[in-house]
Design a protein around this motif. Structure first.
Motif, PDB file in Angstrom:
ATOM      1  N   ALA A  25       0.478  -1.312  -0.096  1.00 47.84           N
ATOM      2  CA  ALA A  25       0.325   0.079   0.097  1.00 47.84           C
ATOM      3  C   ALA A  25       0.731   1.500   0.060  1.00 47.84           C
ATOM      4  O   ALA A  25       1.719   1.411   0.953  1.00 47.84           O
ATOM      5  CB  ALA A  25      -1.134  -0.164   1.319  1.00 47.84           C
ATOM      6  N   ALA A  26       0.711   2.376  -1.115  1.00 47.33           N
ATOM      7  CA  ALA A  26       1.721   3.141  -0.779  1.00 47.33           C
ATOM      8  C   ALA A  26       1.238   4.326   0.047  1.00 47.33           C
ATOM      9  O   ALA A  26      -0.191   4.714   0.586  1.00 47.33           O
ATOM     10  CB  ALA A  26       1.017   4.275  -2.133  1.00 47.33           C
ATOM     11  N   GLY A  27       2.716   4.459   0.862  1.00 47.05           N
ATOM     12  CA  GLY A  27       2.260   5.919   2.089  1.00 47.05           C
ATOM     13  C   GLY A  27       2.249   5.047   2.932  1.00 47.05           C
ATOM     14  O   GLY A  27       2.397   5.941   4.067  1.00 47.05           O
ATOM     15  N   CYS A  28       2.250   3.190   3.239  1.00 45.57           N
ATOM     16  CA  CYS A  28       2.521   2.642   4.435  1.00 45.57           C
ATOM     17  C   CYS A  28       4.137   2.254   5.181  1.00 45.57           C
ATOM     18  O   CYS A  28       4.162   1.971   3.783  1.00 45.57           O
ATOM     19  CB  CYS A  28       1.484   1.661   4.656  1.00 45.57           C
ATOM     20  SG  CYS A  28      -0.901   2.354   4.284  1.00 45.57           S
ATOM     21  N   PRO A  29       4.554   2.310   5.580  1.00 43.26           N
ATOM     22  CA  PRO A  29       5.168   1.783   6.475  1.00 43.26           C
ATOM     23  C   PRO A  29       5.445   0.630   5.893  1.00 43.26           C
ATOM     24  O   PRO A  29       5.044  -0.445   6.077  1.00 43.26           O
ATOM     25  CB  PRO A  29       5.609   2.047   7.808  1.00 43.26           C
ATOM     26  CG  PRO A  29       4.346   2.821   8.407  1.00 43.26           C
ATOM     27  CD  PRO A  29       2.791   2.584   6.843  1.00 43.26           C
ATOM     28  N   ALA A  30       6.654   0.417   6.275  1.00 38.20           N
ATOM     29  CA  ALA A  30       7.082  -1.258   5.655  1.00 38.20           C
ATOM     30  C   ALA A  30       6.683  -2.166   6.751  1.00 38.20           C
ATOM     31  O   ALA A  30       6.430  -3.224   6.089  1.00 38.20           O
ATOM     32  CB  ALA A  30       8.709  -1.321   5.077  1.00 38.20           C
ATOM     33  N   VAL A  31       7.329  -1.844   7.542  1.00 37.89           N
ATOM     34  CA  VAL A  31       6.544  -2.704   8.653  1.00 37.89           C
ATOM     35  C   VAL A  31       4.820  -3.227   8.388  1.00 37.89           C
ATOM     36  O   VAL A  31       4.882  -4.550   9.307  1.00 37.89           O
ATOM     37  CB  VAL A  31       6.521  -2.566   9.709  1.00 37.89           C
ATOM     38  CG1 VAL A  31       5.483  -1.330  10.316  1.00 37.89           C
ATOM     39  CG2 VAL A  31       6.967  -3.394  11.140  1.00 37.89           C
ATOM     40  N   VAL A  32       4.285  -2.772   8.084  1.00 42.32           N
ATOM     41  CA  VAL A  32       2.497  -2.706   7.952  1.00 42.32           C
ATOM     42  C   VAL A  32       2.605  -3.672   6.823  1.00 42.32           C
ATOM     43  O   VAL A  32       2.249  -4.470   7.097  1.00 42.32           O
ATOM     44  CB  VAL A  32       1.815  -1.244   8.149  1.00 42.32           C
ATOM     45  CG1 VAL A  32       0.731  -1.962   7.229  1.00 42.32           C
ATOM     46  CG2 VAL A  32       2.492  -0.230   8.359  1.00 42.32           C
ATOM     47  N   ASN A  33       3.337  -3.614   5.701  1.00 36.13           N
ATOM     48  CA  ASN A  33       3.414  -4.523   4.482  1.00 36.13           C
ATOM     49  C   ASN A  33       3.487  -5.989   4.897  1.00 36.13           C
ATOM     50  O   ASN A  33       3.724  -7.484   4.647  1.00 36.13           O
ATOM     51  CB  ASN A  33       4.087  -4.230   4.038  1.00 36.13           C
ATOM     52  CG  ASN A  33       3.664  -3.248   2.826  1.00 36.13           C
ATOM     53  OD1 ASN A  33       2.249  -2.642   2.439  1.00 36.13           O
ATOM     54  ND2 ASN A  33       4.051  -1.915   2.200  1.00 36.13           N
ATOM     55  N   SER A  34       4.781  -6.464   6.322  1.00 33.37           N
ATOM     56  CA  SER A  34       5.069  -7.206   6.350  1.00 33.37           C
ATOM     57  C   SER A  34       4.019  -8.039   6.986  1.00 33.37           C
ATOM     58  O   SER A  34       3.997  -8.696   7.534  1.00 33.37           O
ATOM     59  CB  SER A  34       6.748  -6.814   7.411  1.00 33.37           C
ATOM     60  OG  SER A  34       7.844  -6.464   6.323  1.00 33.37           O
ATOM     61  N   ARG A  35       3.575  -6.368   8.267  1.00 32.30           N
ATOM     62  CA  ARG A  35       2.430  -7.279   8.713  1.00 32.30           C
ATOM     63  C   ARG A  35       1.059  -8.115   8.332  1.00 32.30           C
ATOM     64  O   ARG A  35       1.193  -9.447   8.298  1.00 32.30           O
ATOM     65  CB  ARG A  35       1.831  -6.910  10.199  1.00 32.30           C
ATOM     66  CG  ARG A  35       3.029  -6.016  10.804  1.00 32.30           C
ATOM     67  CD  ARG A  35       2.284  -5.488  12.421  1.00 32.30           C
ATOM     68  NE  ARG A  35       1.883  -6.681  13.094  1.00 32.30           N
ATOM     69  CZ  ARG A  35       1.789  -6.455  14.382  1.00 32.30           C
ATOM     70  NH1 ARG A  35       2.253  -5.426  15.044  1.00 32.30           N
ATOM     71  NH2 ARG A  35       1.738  -7.705  15.269  1.00 32.30           N
TER      72      ARG A  35
END
Length: 297
Positions: A25-35
């Motif tokens: 998701a654009a603008g979301c921190p990388a840790v969010v994508n990892s979760r």
């Protein structure tokens, strides 16, 4: 039946059939994508509580994350929380109308709810967006005939005078021919609504109906009597036969099915209203102007 549907759905989802096209998701921190990725891994392994925790944590940091919101929809669906699942999927589609995985989810919710028109609508959209989508192909193939939008037909124009093809006169039937009214001796066959030895909802297909109608004619039958509304393939097969044999058609004697009224009260207003409504449905379908959704029985 509901248990079977649940097992089919569980097998489909846990096998990884649902794979979000984009968990980033654009603008979301990388840790969010990892979760989110961790949530999908837990989901596919059958660990729904952990999957829910991961997706919820992602939405707290990035509320619009499509992968997380879609994942929460599938977790809710797998947990039997159909209202919540529909809410998550519809929320994704409001922002992303062409999100295939959310559309698949809407279709699966509709299937679990028994909403066959909803199944048709959702998976038809999926097939337009992703022609090779396996879920769309599978669930659309499961739908009975007659599900979907009504066909376009010309406006109804009533004749100036009433014209009818058959009548009773004295103690006999008569049919209208090019030579005027002619006596008609009925040599009929009763036709039930299901295949012998099958469940009542397992209707014959068009080929079987066509074969039966041809065999009726070969044995000298001139009429077929049905006691209730049949699936569309019966009427198509009969119409096709009569178009091919205009000089020796099979007439249809169509009954109207109705259950007994409450406490045998044949003046019961609700019962009487439904009886007349069913009569109108039969008349409309015989004239090709009925739109009747699939129904059990």
């Amino acid at each position: 039946m509901n248990r079977l549907r649940s097992l089919v759905l569980a097998t489909l989802l846990l096998a990884g059939a649902v794979t979000p096209a984009a968990t980033q998701a654009a603008g979301c921190p990388a840790v969010v994508n990892s979760r989110v990725n961790a949530g999908w891994s837990s989901y596919r392994s059958g660990d729904l509580p952990t999957a829910r925790q991961e997706f919820e944590a992602a939405t707290r940091r990035c509320p619009g994350h499509v992968g997380a919101r879609t994942g929460l929809g599938y977790v809710a669906l797998q947990s039997g929380e159909l209202l919540a699942a529909r809410r998550w999927f519809n929320g994704v589609l409001q922002a992303n109308p062409n999100e295939v995985d959310a559309l698949v989810g809407v279709g699966l919710v509709a299937w679990r709810e028994g909403d066959l028109p909803g199944v048709h609508s959702a998976f038809t959209r999926v097939r337009r967006l992703a022609p090779d989508n396996a879920e769309a192909r599978d669930y659309l193939a499961r739908l009975p005939e007659g599900v979907g939008p009504a066909p376009k037909r010309p406006a109804l124009v009533l004749p100036d005078t009433t014209v009818y093809p058959a009548r009773t006169r004295g103690d006999r039937f008569e049919v209208r021919t090019t030579r005027g009214w002619q006596p008609f001796y009925i040599k009929g066959v009763n036709l039930g609504a299901a295949l012998p030895g099958k469940h009542p909802s397992e209707f014959p297909d068009s080929a079987i109906y066509a074969r039966w109608i041809a065999e009726m004619a070969e044995m000298g039958t001139n009429a077929v009597r049905v006691y209730t509304i049949h699936p569309p393939q019966f009427y198509r097969a009969l119409h096709a036969y009569n178009r091919r044999h205009p000089d020796a058609p099979l007439w249809v004697i169509h009954g109207v099915w109705i259950e007994l009224p409450p406490e045998d009260d044949f003046d019961h207003p609700e019962w009487e209203g439904e009886f007349f409504a069913e009569m109108r449905r039969v008349v409309d379908l015989l004239h090709g102007r009925a739109d009747i959704p699939p129904r059990p029985g």
